[in-house]
Design an enzyme around this catalytic site. Structure first.
Site, mmCIF file in Angstrom:
data_model
loop_
_atom_site.group_PDB
_atom_site.id
_atom_site.type_symbol
_atom_site.label_atom_id
_atom_site.label_comp_id
_atom_site.label_asym_id
_atom_site.label_seq_id
_atom_site.Cartn_x
_atom_site.Cartn_y
_atom_site.Cartn_z
ATOM 1 N N PRO A 61 0.826 -1.208 0.000
ATOM 2 C CA PRO A 61 0.000 0.000 0.000
ATOM 3 C C PRO A 61 0.861 1.259 0.000
ATOM 4 O O PRO A 61 2.053 1.215 0.280
ATOM 5 C CB PRO A 61 -0.772 -0.130 1.321
ATOM 6 C CG PRO A 61 0.199 -0.866 2.219
ATOM 7 C CD PRO A 61 0.909 -1.844 1.323
ATOM 8 N N CYS A 90 4.023 -4.323 -8.897
ATOM 9 C CA CYS A 90 3.020 -3.342 -8.490
ATOM 10 C C CYS A 90 3.685 -2.120 -7.846
ATOM 11 O O CYS A 90 4.252 -1.304 -8.547
ATOM 12 C CB CYS A 90 1.977 -4.004 -7.581
ATOM 13 S SG CYS A 90 0.430 -3.076 -7.455
ATOM 14 N N HIS A 214 -0.066 -8.385 -10.928
ATOM 15 C CA HIS A 214 0.429 -9.344 -9.942
ATOM 16 C C HIS A 214 0.625 -10.720 -10.581
ATOM 17 O O HIS A 214 -0.346 -11.440 -10.808
ATOM 18 C CB HIS A 214 -0.556 -9.469 -8.781
ATOM 19 C CG HIS A 214 -0.538 -8.305 -7.839
ATOM 20 N ND1 HIS A 214 -0.222 -8.437 -6.501
ATOM 21 C CD2 HIS A 214 -0.776 -6.981 -8.041
ATOM 22 C CE1 HIS A 214 -0.283 -7.242 -5.919
ATOM 23 N NE2 HIS A 214 -0.612 -6.344 -6.831
ATOM 24 N N GLU A 216 1.706 -13.278 -9.170
ATOM 25 C CA GLU A 216 1.404 -14.287 -8.146
ATOM 26 C C GLU A 216 -0.087 -14.440 -7.883
ATOM 27 O O GLU A 216 -0.498 -15.263 -7.055
ATOM 28 C CB GLU A 216 2.137 -13.958 -6.846
ATOM 29 C CG GLU A 216 1.533 -12.850 -5.998
ATOM 30 C CD GLU A 216 1.751 -11.439 -6.533
ATOM 31 O OE1 GLU A 216 1.322 -10.480 -5.866
ATOM 32 O OE2 GLU A 216 2.355 -11.295 -7.623
#
Length: 234
Positions: A61, A90, A214, A216
């Site tokens: 974040p 990200c 992402h 993953e």
């Protein structure tokens, strides 16, 4: 790639306090690499003490301009990554853009858990991957100005959702195109009024490659291949 391709390689994860970090660790571990995780509150000396063969900058974040959000991440990208192969995911991409003089701003709208088709240059972490593969996006920030030291390697059209990804190349009316020429930095308007967003960057001189989506996530069908391609270059 066999499970032993990354054997005897030490991969350091800089964890930006994100729940996805250990999914990335699992993906990398499957290829035989030794893994170590340091929180972004660690020091640059702690990072160097690990003596990693590769580094993964995790999602997380916050905004890369805020030290409290990224901690050691930006110093690692500036001072360690020029010599150590690094994959940013990200926030890792956003931090790389910021660290090298680019700009990061708000995406057209927050996306948390939705697949979009990704057009790419077929090189680096995208080697051998199909065009328009669906990739899971979880972010509210986006690279708005990519510094000249990076080339844009992947994009998505914000107006194109998972349904278009499933249709694949059969329907090109969305305006999303493979990267036949080098993309320009940041986002731009496509012919149908959508926004072309940066989904991947690669440093022109240093071994730094980053993705906004992402790998993953279960929404990214080729996520294991992205990680595999990164480890091949280590």
């Amino acid at each position: 790639m066999s499970a032993a391709v990354a054997r005897d390689r030490r991969v350091l994860f800089v964890d930006n306090f994100d729940s996805f970090t250990y999914n990335l660790v699992e993906y990398v571990s499957e290829h035989g690499a030794e893994t170590e995780v340091l929180m972004n509150t660690a020091s640059l000396e702690d990072v160097r003490a690990v003596d990693p063969d590769a580094i993964v900058i995790s999602p997380g974040p916050g905004h890369p301009e805020n030290d409290r959000d990224v901690g050691v991440t930006v110093p690692v990208l500036r001072e360690v990554s020029p010599e150590v192969p690094t994959l940013g995911v990200c926030l890792g991409l956003e931090a790389a853009v910021y660290a090298y003089g680019g700009s990061v701003g708000r995406a057209p709208e927050p996306i948390h858990g939705k697949a979009f088709p990704v057009a790419h240059d077929g090189k680096g972490v995208f080697s051998g991957l199909e065009q328009d593969f669906p990739a899971g996006r979880y972010h509210s920030l986006i690279a708005t100005e990519v510094p000249d030291c990076f080339e844009v390697t992947a994009t998505t059209d914000h107006e194109v959702s998972a349904s278009s990804a499933e249709r694949g190349s059969a329907d090109r009316s969305s305006g999303l195109r493979p990267l036949e020429d080098e993309a320009s930095g940041g986002s731009s308007d496509s012919s149908d009024g959508g926004s072309e967003l940066v989904m991947g960057i690669r440093h022109r001189e240093h071994p730094i490659e980053c993705v906004q989506f992402h790998p993953e996530s279960v929404l990214t069908g080729v996520g294991h291949d992205v990680i595999e391609n990164f480890l091949r270059a280590v």
